[in-house]
Design an enzyme around this catalytic site. Structure first.
Site, mmCIF file in Angstrom:
data_model
loop_
_atom_site.group_PDB
_atom_site.id
_atom_site.type_symbol
_atom_site.label_atom_id
_atom_site.label_comp_id
_atom_site.label_asym_id
_atom_site.label_seq_id
_atom_site.Cartn_x
_atom_site.Cartn_y
_atom_site.Cartn_z
ATOM 1 N N ASP A 133 -72.086 -80.135 8.657
ATOM 2 C CA ASP A 133 -71.330 -80.133 7.408
ATOM 3 C C ASP A 133 -70.236 -81.199 7.425
ATOM 4 O O ASP A 133 -69.866 -81.710 8.477
ATOM 5 C CB ASP A 133 -70.699 -78.759 7.164
ATOM 6 C CG ASP A 133 -69.735 -78.354 8.272
ATOM 7 O OD1 ASP A 133 -70.102 -78.521 9.452
ATOM 8 O OD2 ASP A 133 -68.618 -77.890 7.966
ATOM 9 N N GLU A 134 -69.740 -81.511 6.250
ATOM 10 C CA GLU A 134 -68.564 -82.361 6.048
ATOM 11 C C GLU A 134 -68.600 -83.674 6.834
ATOM 12 O O GLU A 134 -67.715 -83.960 7.642
ATOM 13 C CB GLU A 134 -67.290 -81.576 6.377
ATOM 14 C CG GLU A 134 -67.033 -80.426 5.406
ATOM 15 C CD GLU A 134 -65.656 -79.820 5.576
ATOM 16 O OE1 GLU A 134 -64.907 -79.742 4.588
ATOM 17 O OE2 GLU A 134 -65.334 -79.400 6.717
ATOM 18 N N ILE A 135 -69.633 -84.454 6.577
ATOM 19 C CA ILE A 135 -69.656 -85.810 7.117
ATOM 20 C C ILE A 135 -68.719 -86.658 6.253
ATOM 21 O O ILE A 135 -68.944 -86.811 5.046
ATOM 22 C CB ILE A 135 -71.080 -86.399 7.102
ATOM 23 C CG1 ILE A 135 -72.016 -85.530 7.949
ATOM 24 C CG2 ILE A 135 -71.059 -87.835 7.609
ATOM 25 C CD1 ILE A 135 -71.622 -85.410 9.398
#
Length: 575
Positions: free
Chosen positions: A332-334
């Protein structure tokens, strides 16, 4: 005439609303069973030498012994008056609970059968619990324990319960990277989960802030990446937690988040982590130019060969330590600028490569290896739905992939299941237990206010606070077709630990996670299809009180006065 009709309709509405507050039975079970027949509320004494007779089993036997001790010694004092229950003092006491298991060898895994039937007769020496599996029997044991109260102990009799969950995946996610929790805190949480018939402890073990898990083949990750030697989880700690989970019918699902959220890995291997130990949001830059969404930077570099050497060892050791068939790999959350700050990645991008291709390289180098260990991979929804960095669905085989949703409520759940993927629901709008406590960053000008207006959510990105009612009423399969609903495995409430640690663990989780437990076990609607949160209030007050008596620091949901005056704290008006 019009006024008369209006007044009549108002009276009917008030009566309808008020009846939803009436407790269906003088004593209840949480979560509410699917079928609970008790035509004549009555009880009799429990024999002081009460016994539980069950088949011998590695995990059921200690569970039966544990429940026998609880049932005989708890002597719970209910908040509500149980004078409506007829106690037959002259009847012989109930002497035993006999357990029959249809499938003694069924493993604890996703989709395991948890259905059971409990009969406690008005006369006779024994009650009977028939269960499809060992794990179902544990659910039935918990139900029986909640039907016993008082000193001397009395037990509800003349009843039949037939029970099974609506959703097979009912869990809590706990982040132990941002702040550390002792093993005892985790065990207490698992024990409370079992009492609430929750069955998945999703352990978000590592993140950018710390790497507390000791990996035998990569010991430097914890040695350098943890907060200290006294804030690590050794292989023995993990075994203790996993075994404790089995004894309570709770699966322990490990999450090693990557490639994002990996700043702590840089303490041991700085060469494989992009933008590590940099200031998260440089001065004078726009939000979209940040290096992380909160303090604590670092993404694994998908182009560095050593990244996969380290990951191979991590995955192999985690799989060996956790028997769970699911492996949560995060993803998640690159944050684009984190990767862009690395010279090798910058060169890759300058030659026409994309950030999504970087993530695809990472997935292609890790997913097959995880699957080769007979694991199904769980990712956060971002891997498919992120607006900027996502992978092509062809790289995420549906038979080997489960997605966990956390944004945009029903919309993202629909997007995932309509794409053919199984989903675990953790909507931050409803299921994030850390929301509503402001923000943790320092030097925050949003808090320099002299008026009460404009405070909004108190700078909490996912505020406001998620009340138990909000959690209880959320329908995780809303708006889906019947075929799409089959892909919804269940849900999890999540406690991220930026502003949580052992001192607030119990109160942040309980009894709000109890609301999730009932909504996913037997639903949030009554037999007529109406939401039952009104009558659930008194029942949750009682259950919260019982949890506290069992050593769980669950926060109150109402003043004690409300339980002493049933119905008086509810509203009969639509708000």
């Amino acid at each position: 005439m019009a006024n008369s009709v209006a007044n009549f309709n108002l009276i009917i509405l008030v009566i309808s609303l008020f009846t939803t507050f009436v407790r269906s039975k003088p004593i209840d079970v949480w979560p509410k069973p699917r079928t609970f027949l008790w035509p004549k509320p009555q009880a009799r004494l429990l024999d002081p030498n009460f016994s539980i007779k069950s088949p011998n089993h590695q995990y059921l036997t200690p569970a039966a012994n544990r429940y026998r001790n609880l049932i005989v010694n708890e002597h719970y004092k209910p908040l509500f008056n149980l004078s409506s229950v007829s106690v037959t003092a002259s009847a012989p006491p109930l002497q035993a609970l006999l357990i029959e298991i249809f499938d003694l060898n069924s493993p604890l895994k996703q989709g395991v059968n948890e259905s059971y039937n409990l009969i406690i007769p008005a006369v006779g020496g024994s009650a009977s619990l028939t269960a499809q599996t060992v794990w179902a029997a544990m659910r039935g044991l918990e139900t029986f324990s909640q039907l016993v109260w008082g000193k001397p102990s009395i037990v509800a009799v003349g009843l039949t319960i037939s029970d099974s969950p609506i959703f097979g995946h009912r869990g809590i996610m706990l982040d132990t990277s941002r702040n550390y929790y002792k093993v005892e805190d985790i065990l207490r949480t698992i024990e409370a989960m079992s009492a609430n018939k929750l069955n998945v402890f999703h352990w978000h073990i590592t993140d950018s802030h710390s790497f507390p898990l000791v990996i035998p083949s990569e010991p430097e990750l914890a040695a350098r990446g943890s907060y200290g030697s006294d804030m690590q989880y050794s292989p023995d700690d993990v075994k203790r937690i996993v075994d404790f989970g089995f004894e309570h019918g709770v699966r322990v699902l490990p999450e090693i988040d990557s490639p994002g959220h990996t700043g702590s890995w840089a303490e041991a291997y700085p060469e494989i982590v992009a933008c590590a130990n940099k200031f998260w949001w440089p001065a004078g830059t726009k939000w979209e130019d940040r290096l992380a969404s909160e303090p604590g930077t670092g993404h694994l570099n998908p182009l560095h060969p050593k990244t996969y050497q380290v990951l191979t060892n991590v995955i192999r050791d985690v799989v060996a330590a956790f028997p769970e068939s699911l492996y949560h790999s995060g993803a998640d959350e690159i944050i684009p600028n984190c990767w862009k700050s690395d010279p090798t990645i910058k060169s890759f991008l300058s030659k026409g490569g994309t950030l999504s291709q970087l993530l695809e390289i990472f997935i292609n180098n890790t997913l097959p290896f995880i699957v080769s260990h007979n694991r199904t991979v769980v990712y956060w929804e971002d891997v498919l739905l992120d607006a900027t960095v996502r992978v092509d669905p062809s790289l995420l085989p549906r038979e080997h992939t489960i997605l966990q949703t956390w944004n945009n409520g029903h919309n993202n759940t629909k997007l995932i299941v309509s794409s053919g993927y199984r989903v675990i629901v953790s909507s931050s709008d409803f299921y994030y237990l850390d929301c509503g406590h402001g923000d943790f960053i320092g030097n925050d000008s949003r808090y320099d206010q002299q008026t009460g207006s404009g405070q909004g959510n108190g700078a909490s990105w996912c505020g406001p606070f998620k009340t138990w009612q909000l959690i209880y009423n959320y329908d995780i399969d809303f708006g889906l077709t019947e075929e799409e609903k089959k892909l919804v495995l269940g849900g999890e409430v999540a406690l991220w630990s930026e502003q949580a640690d052992p001192t607030v663990l119990d109160s942040r989780i309980w009894p709000r996670a109890s609301a999730l437990a009932e909504s996913l076990w037997s639903g949030n609607k009554d037999e007529m299809g109406k939401k039952r949160f009104g009558e659930a209030t008194d029942r949750l007050n009682e259950w919260r009180n019982r949890m506290v008596s069992r050593g769980i620091g669950a926060e109150p949901i109402q003043p004690l006065w409300c339980t002493r005056n049933p119905g008086m704290c509810n509203t009969v008006n639509l708000l």
